[in-house]
Design a protein around this motif. Structure first.
Motif, PDB file in Angstrom:
ATOM      1  N   ALA A   1      17.138 -21.872  -2.404  1.00  0.00           N
ATOM      2  CA  ALA A   1      17.843 -21.537  -1.167  1.00  0.00           C
ATOM      3  C   ALA A   1      17.541 -22.584  -0.104  1.00  0.00           C
ATOM      4  O   ALA A   1      16.381 -22.950   0.112  1.00  0.00           O
ATOM      5  N   GLY A   2      18.605 -23.101   0.515  1.00  0.00           N
ATOM      6  CA  GLY A   2      18.453 -24.075   1.590  1.00  0.00           C
ATOM      7  C   GLY A   2      18.393 -25.519   1.134  1.00  0.00           C
ATOM      8  O   GLY A   2      18.326 -26.425   1.963  1.00  0.00           O
ATOM      9  N   VAL A   3      18.403 -25.763  -0.195  1.00  0.00           N
ATOM     10  CA  VAL A   3      18.323 -27.124  -0.715  1.00  0.00           C
ATOM     11  C   VAL A   3      19.428 -27.337  -1.737  1.00  0.00           C
ATOM     12  O   VAL A   3      19.264 -26.957  -2.901  1.00  0.00           O
ATOM     13  N   PRO A   4      20.551 -27.884  -1.379  1.00  0.00           N
ATOM     14  CA  PRO A   4      21.001 -28.170  -0.015  1.00  0.00           C
ATOM     15  C   PRO A   4      21.398 -26.878   0.702  1.00  0.00           C
ATOM     16  O   PRO A   4      21.484 -25.816   0.087  1.00  0.00           O
ATOM     17  N   GLU A   5      21.632 -26.983   1.974  1.00  0.00           N
ATOM     18  CA  GLU A   5      21.897 -25.814   2.800  1.00  0.00           C
ATOM     19  C   GLU A   5      23.095 -25.002   2.295  1.00  0.00           C
ATOM     20  O   GLU A   5      23.110 -23.783   2.394  1.00  0.00           O
ATOM     21  N   TRP A   6      24.094 -25.654   1.729  1.00  0.00           N
ATOM     22  CA  TRP A   6      25.295 -24.959   1.251  1.00  0.00           C
ATOM     23  C   TRP A   6      25.127 -24.386  -0.151  1.00  0.00           C
ATOM     24  O   TRP A   6      25.985 -23.672  -0.649  1.00  0.00           O
ATOM     25  N   GLY A   7      24.031 -24.669  -0.798  1.00  0.00           N
ATOM     26  CA  GLY A   7      23.858 -24.312  -2.204  1.00  0.00           C
ATOM     27  C   GLY A   7      23.501 -22.853  -2.441  1.00  0.00           C
ATOM     28  O   GLY A   7      23.451 -22.021  -1.538  1.00  0.00           O
ATOM     29  N   ALA A   8      23.261 -22.549  -3.686  1.00  0.00           N
ATOM     30  CA  ALA A   8      22.933 -21.192  -4.122  1.00  0.00           C
ATOM     31  C   ALA A   8      21.533 -20.794  -3.647  1.00  0.00           C
ATOM     32  O   ALA A   8      20.762 -21.619  -3.174  1.00  0.00           O
ATOM     33  N   GLY A   9      21.241 -19.535  -3.825  1.00  0.00           N
ATOM     34  CA  GLY A   9      19.909 -19.031  -3.512  1.00  0.00           C
ATOM     35  C   GLY A   9      19.882 -18.028  -2.387  1.00  0.00           C
ATOM     36  O   GLY A   9      18.888 -17.345  -2.182  1.00  0.00           O
ATOM     37  N   ARG A  10      20.965 -17.916  -1.627  1.00  0.00           N
ATOM     38  CA  ARG A  10      21.066 -16.868  -0.609  1.00  0.00           C
ATOM     39  C   ARG A  10      21.913 -15.754  -1.206  1.00  0.00           C
ATOM     40  O   ARG A  10      22.946 -16.013  -1.817  1.00  0.00           O
ATOM     41  N   TRP A  11      21.495 -14.528  -1.015  1.00  0.00           N
ATOM     42  CA  TRP A  11      22.186 -13.400  -1.626  1.00  0.00           C
ATOM     43  C   TRP A  11      22.040 -12.157  -0.763  1.00  0.00           C
ATOM     44  O   TRP A  11      21.214 -12.102   0.150  1.00  0.00           O
ATOM     45  N   CYS A  12      22.840 -11.164  -1.082  1.00  0.00           N
ATOM     46  CA  CYS A  12      22.784  -9.883  -0.407  1.00  0.00           C
ATOM     47  C   CYS A  12      23.131  -8.804  -1.423  1.00  0.00           C
ATOM     48  O   CYS A  12      24.138  -8.915  -2.123  1.00  0.00           O
ATOM     49  N   ASP A  13      22.299  -7.789  -1.529  1.00  0.00           N
ATOM     50  CA  ASP A  13      22.538  -6.664  -2.434  1.00  0.00           C
ATOM     51  C   ASP A  13      22.727  -5.397  -1.617  1.00  0.00           C
ATOM     52  O   ASP A  13      21.947  -5.117  -0.700  1.00  0.00           O
ATOM     53  N   VAL A  14      23.741  -4.630  -1.959  1.00  0.00           N
ATOM     54  CA  VAL A  14      24.001  -3.339  -1.328  1.00  0.00           C
ATOM     55  C   VAL A  14      23.672  -2.268  -2.357  1.00  0.00           C
ATOM     56  O   VAL A  14      24.269  -2.243  -3.440  1.00  0.00           O
ATOM     57  N   PHE A  15      22.708  -1.416  -2.023  1.00  0.00           N
ATOM     58  CA  PHE A  15      22.226  -0.383  -2.937  1.00  0.00           C
ATOM     59  C   PHE A  15      22.607   1.010  -2.448  1.00  0.00           C
ATOM     60  O   PHE A  15      22.593   1.275  -1.251  1.00  0.00           O
TER      61      PHE A  15
END
Length: 160
Positions: free
Chosen positions: A108-122
């Motif tokens: 996440a953050g490397v690069p800033e536009w890349g994968a690694g940020r997520w959100c789960d709704v439970f």
């Protein structure tokens, strides 16, 4: 669907969600040695981008198997989670991760536009996940850049 019989606190629901996320980091095995599927109600639903909606434990198992076959390792950044509680049985977790996909590593953050940020709704009730909708970019290694000119331009400017 089963009628809820036990009231849970926000912290109890959070503990179930944390157990689920930690099981991913542990190859699909919970802290008690059970399968991650044991955390789900029999009729639960899971959504994953580019896979779709899985209904029931059998389909959820297939979804997790399909996704896991592309990921060599994953580590969630638990100290950076943001939790949102929305009354009743609903909670949201926003977070970051890093790992290795069959197409390459991500963080996440490397690069800033890349994968690694997520959100789960439970939706969690009676100590079981009833619903988990996962929102993330499944292009972990950032290979799908030709379709997004701003990414391609960024890569060319950085020599990626």
């Amino acid at each position: 669907m089963v009628i809820a019989t036990r009231t849970m606190t926000d912290e109890q629901r959070k503990s179930v969600a944390l157990e689920y996320l930690k099981a991913f980091d542990n190859g699909g095995v919970t802290s008690s040695g059970d399968s991650i599927l044991s955390l789900f109600a029999e009729d639960a639903q899971v959504y994953f981008p580019k896979w779709g909606l899985a209904n029931g434990r059998d389909q959820i198992g297939q979804l997790f198997s399909d996704v896991a076959s592309t990921i060599e390792s994953i580590e969630h950044h638990f100290s950076h989670f943001n939790w949102v509680f929305s009354g009743d049985d609903l909670l949201v977790c926003e977070g970051t991760s890093h790992g290795k996909h069959q197409d390459g590593a991500w963080r996440a953050g490397v690069p800033e536009w890349g994968a690694g940020r997520w959100c789960d709704v439970f939706e969690i009730r009676d100590w079981k996940i009833q619903r988990c909708f996962i929102y993330l970019d499944p292009d972990y290694a950032g290979k799908d850049s030709d379709r997004y000119p701003w990414i391609k331009n960024s890569q060319e400017n950085q020599g990626d």
